[in-house]
Design a protein around this motif. Structure first.
Motif, PDB file in Angstrom:
ATOM      1  N   LYS A  75       0.819  -1.213   0.000  1.00 45.29           N
ATOM      2  CA  LYS A  75       0.000   0.000   0.000  1.00 45.29           C
ATOM      3  C   LYS A  75       0.853   1.263   0.000  1.00 45.29           C
ATOM      4  N   THR A  76       1.857   1.302   0.860  1.00 44.00           N
ATOM      5  CA  THR A  76       2.662   2.511   1.003  1.00 44.00           C
ATOM      6  C   THR A  76       3.491   2.773  -0.250  1.00 44.00           C
ATOM      7  N   THR A  77       4.076   1.753  -0.804  1.00 47.41           N
ATOM      8  CA  THR A  77       4.850   1.920  -2.038  1.00 47.41           C
ATOM      9  C   THR A  77       3.949   2.455  -3.150  1.00 47.41           C
ATOM     10  N   PHE A  78       2.774   1.864  -3.289  1.00 48.70           N
ATOM     11  CA  PHE A  78       1.810   2.332  -4.292  1.00 48.70           C
ATOM     12  C   PHE A  78       1.407   3.778  -4.004  1.00 48.70           C
ATOM     13  N   SER A  79       1.100   4.076  -2.745  1.00 47.63           N
ATOM     14  CA  SER A  79       0.662   5.429  -2.370  1.00 47.63           C
ATOM     15  C   SER A  79       1.717   6.466  -2.710  1.00 47.63           C
ATOM     16  N   GLU A  80       2.976   6.144  -2.458  1.00 46.97           N
ATOM     17  CA  GLU A  80       4.065   7.077  -2.768  1.00 46.97           C
ATOM     18  C   GLU A  80       4.173   7.317  -4.273  1.00 46.97           C
ATOM     19  N   LYS A  81       4.044   6.262  -5.056  1.00 49.44           N
ATOM     20  CA  LYS A  81       4.084   6.412  -6.513  1.00 49.44           C
ATOM     21  C   LYS A  81       2.883   7.203  -7.014  1.00 49.44           C
ATOM     22  N   LEU A  82       1.710   6.916  -6.455  1.00 45.48           N
ATOM     23  CA  LEU A  82       0.501   7.638  -6.835  1.00 45.48           C
ATOM     24  C   LEU A  82       0.625   9.117  -6.484  1.00 45.48           C
ATOM     25  N   CYS A  83       1.200   9.406  -5.341  1.00 51.68           N
ATOM     26  CA  CYS A  83       1.430  10.785  -4.917  1.00 51.68           C
ATOM     27  C   CYS A  83       2.346  11.510  -5.899  1.00 51.68           C
ATOM     28  N   ARG A  84       3.439  10.868  -6.266  1.00 48.99           N
ATOM     29  CA  ARG A  84       4.380  11.490  -7.214  1.00 48.99           C
ATOM     30  C   ARG A  84       3.713  11.738  -8.558  1.00 48.99           C
ATOM     31  N   GLN A  85       2.870  10.814  -8.997  1.00 52.59           N
ATOM     32  CA  GLN A  85       2.233  10.949 -10.310  1.00 52.59           C
ATOM     33  C   GLN A  85       1.119  11.979 -10.328  1.00 52.59           C
ATOM     34  N   THR A  86       0.367  12.061  -9.233  1.00 50.05           N
ATOM     35  CA  THR A  86      -0.802  12.935  -9.213  1.00 50.05           C
ATOM     36  C   THR A  86      -0.546  14.292  -8.573  1.00 50.05           C
ATOM     37  N   GLY A  87       0.458  14.350  -7.702  1.00 51.28           N
ATOM     38  CA  GLY A  87       0.698  15.575  -6.945  1.00 51.28           C
ATOM     39  C   GLY A  87      -0.234  15.745  -5.763  1.00 51.28           C
ATOM     40  N   LEU A  88      -1.097  14.765  -5.521  1.00 47.73           N
ATOM     41  CA  LEU A  88      -1.996  14.831  -4.369  1.00 47.73           C
ATOM     42  C   LEU A  88      -1.195  14.647  -3.075  1.00 47.73           C
ATOM     43  N   PRO A  89      -1.541  15.383  -2.024  1.00 49.22           N
ATOM     44  CA  PRO A  89      -0.831  15.193  -0.754  1.00 49.22           C
ATOM     45  C   PRO A  89      -1.125  13.810  -0.176  1.00 49.22           C
ATOM     46  N   LEU A  90      -0.099  13.218   0.415  1.00 44.96           N
ATOM     47  CA  LEU A  90      -0.189  11.857   0.944  1.00 44.96           C
ATOM     48  C   LEU A  90      -0.103  11.886   2.464  1.00 44.96           C
ATOM     49  N   PHE A  91      -1.030  11.171   3.103  1.00 47.68           N
ATOM     50  CA  PHE A  91      -1.064  11.069   4.556  1.00 47.68           C
ATOM     51  C   PHE A  91      -1.004   9.593   4.937  1.00 47.68           C
TER      52      PHE A  91
END
Length: 164
Positions: free
Chosen positions: A14-30
């Motif tokens: 989950k965290t690895t995916f979330s970090e990649k998704l954050c980088r791609q979308t620019g959405l803030p990650l919590f």
């Protein structure tokens, strides 16, 4: 996609995916783990955790990484997109052991051995947690985008095809 949650078994990726998704979308990650855990291996109160979650929920956009069953229904209602990692137990156990000894963004300490409670949580996840998750998705998912990954390769392919 403006408000996404990433849920599933510990060790699923989950965290690895979330970090990649954050980088791609620019959405803030919590990271829910980072909100819940203190550096001394204790945790914040439920009230403090819930207050912080409500603050995040009021933001215009975000990614929330973590399962935390107690607040899952709240997060599903707040989001527009759900990413569920429904991976085999063996994959999740390997994921949890692969991160031993490594610094993580979501935890304020480094684990050097697999906690027996975490191992038991991973092993019980398919029977204990997944039925409730799928029931919540059925209840609240009609107006949500729901993406279920059954392998890490599926999540990688999703990120490769994400058009923003």
């Amino acid at each position: 996609m403006k408000k996404a949650i990433v849920i599933g078994c510990p060790g699923a990726g989950k965290t690895t995916f979330s970090e990649k998704l954050c980088r791609q979308t620019g959405l803030p990650l919590f990271y829910l783990d980072a909100i819940w855990h203190k550096p001394d291996r204790t945790h914040v109160s439920r009230e403090e955790f819930d207050t912080r979650l409500a603050e995040i929920g009021r933001l215009d956009a975000w990614i929330i990484d973590g399962n935390y069953s107690r607040t899952l229904e709240t997060r599903i209602r707040m989001c527009d997109t759900v990413f569920l990692f429904d991976l085999p137990v063996e994959v999740c156990l390997r994921g949890a052991t692969d991160r031993l000894g490594k610094e993580r963004y979501d935890l304020p300490w480094i684990d050097t051995q697999l906690d027996p409670r975490l191992k038991a949580e991973i092993e019980a996840f398919p029977e204990k947690n997944l039925p409730d998750i799928y029931a919540l998705l059925k209840t609240y998912g009609t107006d949500k985008r729901i993406v279920i990954f059954r392998s890490r390769e599926e999540s990688d392919r999703f990120l490769q095809t994400l058009n923003l």
